[in-house]
Design a protein around this motif. Structure first.
Motif, PDB file in Angstrom:
ATOM      1  N   ILE A 110       0.843  -1.208   0.000  1.00 48.09           N
ATOM      2  CA  ILE A 110       0.000   0.000   0.000  1.00 48.09           C
ATOM      3  C   ILE A 110       0.875   1.254   0.000  1.00 48.09           C
ATOM      4  N   ALA A 111       1.942   1.219   0.789  1.00 50.86           N
ATOM      5  CA  ALA A 111       2.800   2.402   0.924  1.00 50.86           C
ATOM      6  C   ALA A 111       3.386   2.825  -0.431  1.00 50.86           C
ATOM      7  N   GLY A 112       3.724   1.851  -1.265  1.00 49.16           N
ATOM      8  CA  GLY A 112       4.366   2.186  -2.542  1.00 49.16           C
ATOM      9  C   GLY A 112       3.392   2.347  -3.697  1.00 49.16           C
ATOM     10  N   LEU A 113       2.146   2.049  -3.449  1.00 44.85           N
ATOM     11  CA  LEU A 113       1.141   2.072  -4.525  1.00 44.85           C
ATOM     12  C   LEU A 113       0.836   3.521  -4.934  1.00 44.85           C
ATOM     13  N   PRO A 114       0.929   3.836  -6.231  1.00 50.96           N
ATOM     14  CA  PRO A 114       0.529   5.193  -6.647  1.00 50.96           C
ATOM     15  C   PRO A 114      -0.979   5.344  -6.467  1.00 50.96           C
ATOM     16  N   LYS A 115      -1.393   6.499  -5.966  1.00 48.29           N
ATOM     17  CA  LYS A 115      -2.825   6.678  -5.702  1.00 48.29           C
ATOM     18  C   LYS A 115      -3.219   8.141  -5.816  1.00 48.29           C
ATOM     19  N   ALA A 116      -4.521   8.366  -5.944  1.00 49.00           N
ATOM     20  CA  ALA A 116      -5.059   9.732  -5.902  1.00 49.00           C
ATOM     21  C   ALA A 116      -5.899   9.855  -4.639  1.00 49.00           C
ATOM     22  N   GLU A 117      -5.960  11.063  -4.121  1.00 47.17           N
ATOM     23  CA  GLU A 117      -6.883  11.337  -3.001  1.00 47.17           C
ATOM     24  C   GLU A 117      -7.953  12.297  -3.521  1.00 47.17           C
ATOM     25  N   LEU A 118      -9.217  11.876  -3.358  1.00 47.73           N
ATOM     26  CA  LEU A 118     -10.333  12.628  -3.953  1.00 47.73           C
ATOM     27  C   LEU A 118     -11.279  13.227  -2.910  1.00 47.73           C
ATOM     28  N   HIS A 119     -11.008  12.957  -1.647  1.00 50.04           N
ATOM     29  CA  HIS A 119     -11.898  13.498  -0.600  1.00 50.04           C
ATOM     30  C   HIS A 119     -11.038  13.931   0.586  1.00 50.04           C
ATOM     31  N   VAL A 138     -11.029  -5.607   7.490  1.00 50.61           N
ATOM     32  CA  VAL A 138     -12.028  -6.376   6.718  1.00 50.61           C
ATOM     33  C   VAL A 138     -11.383  -7.450   5.844  1.00 50.61           C
ATOM     34  N   GLY A 139     -10.054  -7.485   5.844  1.00 52.23           N
ATOM     35  CA  GLY A 139      -9.365  -8.512   5.072  1.00 52.23           C
ATOM     36  C   GLY A 139      -9.363  -8.264   3.577  1.00 52.23           C
ATOM     37  N   LEU A 140      -8.993  -7.044   3.164  1.00 50.22           N
ATOM     38  CA  LEU A 140      -8.902  -6.775   1.717  1.00 50.22           C
ATOM     39  C   LEU A 140      -7.720  -7.521   1.120  1.00 50.22           C
ATOM     40  N   THR A 141      -7.869  -7.974  -0.118  1.00 53.03           N
ATOM     41  CA  THR A 141      -6.765  -8.630  -0.821  1.00 53.03           C
ATOM     42  C   THR A 141      -5.916  -7.587  -1.538  1.00 53.03           C
ATOM     43  N   ARG A 142      -4.748  -8.016  -1.970  1.00 53.89           N
ATOM     44  CA  ARG A 142      -3.875  -7.130  -2.746  1.00 53.89           C
ATOM     45  C   ARG A 142      -4.587  -6.678  -4.032  1.00 53.89           C
ATOM     46  N   GLU A 143      -5.346  -7.575  -4.637  1.00 49.06           N
ATOM     47  CA  GLU A 143      -6.079  -7.226  -5.869  1.00 49.06           C
ATOM     48  C   GLU A 143      -7.129  -6.143  -5.591  1.00 49.06           C
ATOM     49  N   GLN A 144      -7.798  -6.286  -4.465  1.00 46.71           N
ATOM     50  CA  GLN A 144      -8.817  -5.268  -4.133  1.00 46.71           C
ATOM     51  C   GLN A 144      -8.170  -3.908  -3.857  1.00 46.71           C
ATOM     52  N   VAL A 145      -7.047  -3.944  -3.159  1.00 41.83           N
ATOM     53  CA  VAL A 145      -6.338  -2.699  -2.860  1.00 41.83           C
ATOM     54  C   VAL A 145      -5.871  -2.042  -4.165  1.00 41.83           C
ATOM     55  N   THR A 146      -5.391  -2.851  -5.089  1.00 41.99           N
ATOM     56  CA  THR A 146      -4.940  -2.331  -6.387  1.00 41.99           C
ATOM     57  C   THR A 146      -6.127  -1.717  -7.140  1.00 41.99           C
ATOM     58  N   GLN A 147      -7.260  -2.402  -7.084  1.00 38.06           N
ATOM     59  CA  GLN A 147      -8.476  -1.885  -7.746  1.00 38.06           C
ATOM     60  C   GLN A 147      -8.874  -0.531  -7.159  1.00 38.06           C
ATOM     61  N   LEU A 148      -8.777  -0.400  -5.833  1.00 33.40           N
ATOM     62  CA  LEU A 148      -9.149   0.864  -5.188  1.00 33.40           C
ATOM     63  C   LEU A 148      -8.236   2.002  -5.661  1.00 33.40           C
ATOM     64  N   ALA A 149      -6.954   1.698  -5.839  1.00 30.48           N
ATOM     65  CA  ALA A 149      -6.022   2.735  -6.317  1.00 30.48           C
ATOM     66  C   ALA A 149      -6.323   3.095  -7.775  1.00 30.48           C
ATOM     67  N   LYS A 150      -6.628   2.101  -8.588  1.00 27.94           N
ATOM     68  CA  LYS A 150      -7.003   2.397  -9.990  1.00 27.94           C
ATOM     69  C   LYS A 150      -8.265   3.252 -10.019  1.00 27.94           C
ATOM     70  N   ASN A 151      -9.234   2.878  -9.170  1.00 23.59           N
ATOM     71  CA  ASN A 151     -10.487   3.644  -9.110  1.00 23.59           C
ATOM     72  C   ASN A 151     -10.213   5.108  -8.755  1.00 23.59           C
ATOM     73  N   SER A 152      -9.194   5.326  -7.911  1.00 22.81           N
ATOM     74  CA  SER A 152      -8.940   6.708  -7.475  1.00 22.81           C
ATOM     75  C   SER A 152      -8.525   7.582  -8.655  1.00 22.81           C
ATOM     76  N   PHE A 153      -7.774   7.016  -9.591  1.00 24.93           N
ATOM     77  CA  PHE A 153      -7.404   7.815 -10.775  1.00 24.93           C
ATOM     78  C   PHE A 153      -8.583   7.901 -11.744  1.00 24.93           C
ATOM     79  N   GLU A 154      -9.247   6.757 -11.929  1.00 27.29           N
ATOM     80  CA  GLU A 154     -10.392   6.722 -12.853  1.00 27.29           C
ATOM     81  C   GLU A 154     -11.476   7.715 -12.404  1.00 27.29           C
ATOM     82  N   GLY A 155     -11.687   7.826 -11.094  1.00 24.59           N
ATOM     83  CA  GLY A 155     -12.750   8.687 -10.570  1.00 24.59           C
ATOM     84  C   GLY A 155     -12.334  10.144 -10.416  1.00 24.59           C
TER      85      GLY A 155
END
Ligand code: HPA
Ligand code: ZN
Length: 340
Positions: A11-20, A301-318
């Motif tokens: 998570i620490a190294g994952l590129p992400k956007a903050e939208l809120h 809640v036990g998120l998987t690496r795939e779910q975490v990656t999806q959330l980061a992609k969503n942050s740019f997409e959104g």
């Protein structure tokens, strides 16, 4: 937080956007204290520890009372620049590559701070963040919904000379009793000015407020949206429209929107195909910046690496970036995940 896991490192190294993110909600107690002294503003705390100890909320209004009181220390252009740059330093450390940040002009203009002082200070912080930290951003002017429609119109009018600095408008503050319908005309006017539209809806307010935000305000993005999960037809609609929800787990915990992070609706939202993003809302008040929101939720809640990656992609997409910018940043997430 507890021990750091391999997923936390990912998570620490994952590129992400903050939208809120409310920039006033990133005011750390140390800076609040320093500005109170420098600007000679009385605050009801005698130490940084006392400020932190006051951050114990039972609901949104409890928090808002303290948040507006804290914002009173912000007076000069330089104060707003410091505030913004301090947030971007934290964001850059969390590998936030792009941030779309709310500010509440009425919190400042109602205290006699000119609109231009607020905006010019924030823009100076934004420009420095781009140049020195490589973090891009956009400003979202948020109307306080406990105030009147006329006051929102006056704020939009005051914003006109600075319009090119804004990507959109938002709607925040006390939700229950102040439905989106109250701001239908001002949102239409903002849309005519070419601004994107966001609204807090379904944080404490009922699913009907989310429907209103969609049907009457014609929003491009929903802030929070948690209570949408109480309405099956709304869930189906949000999924079909791929409407982005800017969800804020630690905020939800601190404001008692959820009792325990284990009960957080994000896993169910993902399972139902909703376009969810994770964000920090008011990180200084809620105990964590964006990575902390990802990590604590993932652990609870036990998120998987795939779910975490999806959330980061969503942050740019959104985000409100261009299609090309989104594609570039999403491909960075994909290369990171492939190396992962
Ligand atoms: N909800 C409503 N208004 C706000 C919030 C929030 O989470 N944070 C700052 N203003
Ligand atoms: Zn918020």
């Amino acid at each position: 937080m507890a021990q750091s896991s391999p997923l936390d490192a990912y998570i620490a190294g994952l590129p992400k956007a903050e939208l809120h993110l409310h920039i006033e909600g990133s005011l750390e107690p140390e800076l609040m204290f320093e500005l109170a002294q420098r600007n000679n503003v009385a605050i009801p705390y005698d130490s940084v520890q006392a400020v932190r100890a006051a951050y114990d909320f039972s609901n949104l209004q409890d928090f808002l009372d303290i948040y507006y009181a804290g914002a009173a220390v912000l007076l000069t252009r330089q104060d707003f620049e410091y505030l913004a740059f301090a947030y971007f330093q934290r964001a850059a450390a969390d590998n936030v590559r792009h941030a779309e940040i709310f500010f509440d002009p009425q919190t400042h203009t109602d205290r006699g701070v000119p609109f231009g002082v607020v905006v010019e200070g924030l823009i100076a912080g934004i420009d420095r963040a781009k140049a020195e930290l490589g973090v891009s951003s956009g400003l979202i002017l948020s109307f306080l919904r406990h105030l009147t429609e006329d006051e929102a119109f006056a704020t939009l009018e005051a914003a006109k000379p600075y319009l090119h600095h804004f990507i959109g408008v938002g709607l925040d503050s006390s939700e229950v009793g102040h439905p989106p319908s109250k701001f239908q005309r001002v949102f239409a006017a903002a849309r005519d000015l070419g601004l994107k539209l966001c609204a807090h809806a379904g944080e404490e307010g009922p699913p009907a407020y989310v429907h209103e935000a969609l049907d009457l305000l014609h929003i491009d993005r929903i802030d929070h949206g948690n209570r949408s999960m109480e309405d099956e037809s709304l869930i189906a609609r949000l999924a079909a429209e791929q409407m982005t929800l800017t969800v804020c787990p630690l905020s939800n915990l601190k404001l008692c929107v959820v009792k325990d992070l284990k009960d957080h609706p994000v896993p169910e939202m993902l399972r139902r195909g909703l376009h969810v993003t994770l964000n920090s809302d008011d990180p200084s008040y809620f105990g964590g910046y964006v990575n902390e929101n990802y990590s604590q939720l993932a652990q609870a809640v036990g998120l998987t690496r795939e779910q975490v990656t999806q959330l980061a992609k969503n942050s740019f997409e959104g985000s409100f970036l261009s299609t090309e910018e989104k594609a570039t940043l999403i491909s960075e997430v994909e290369s990171y995940a492939a190396k992962g």
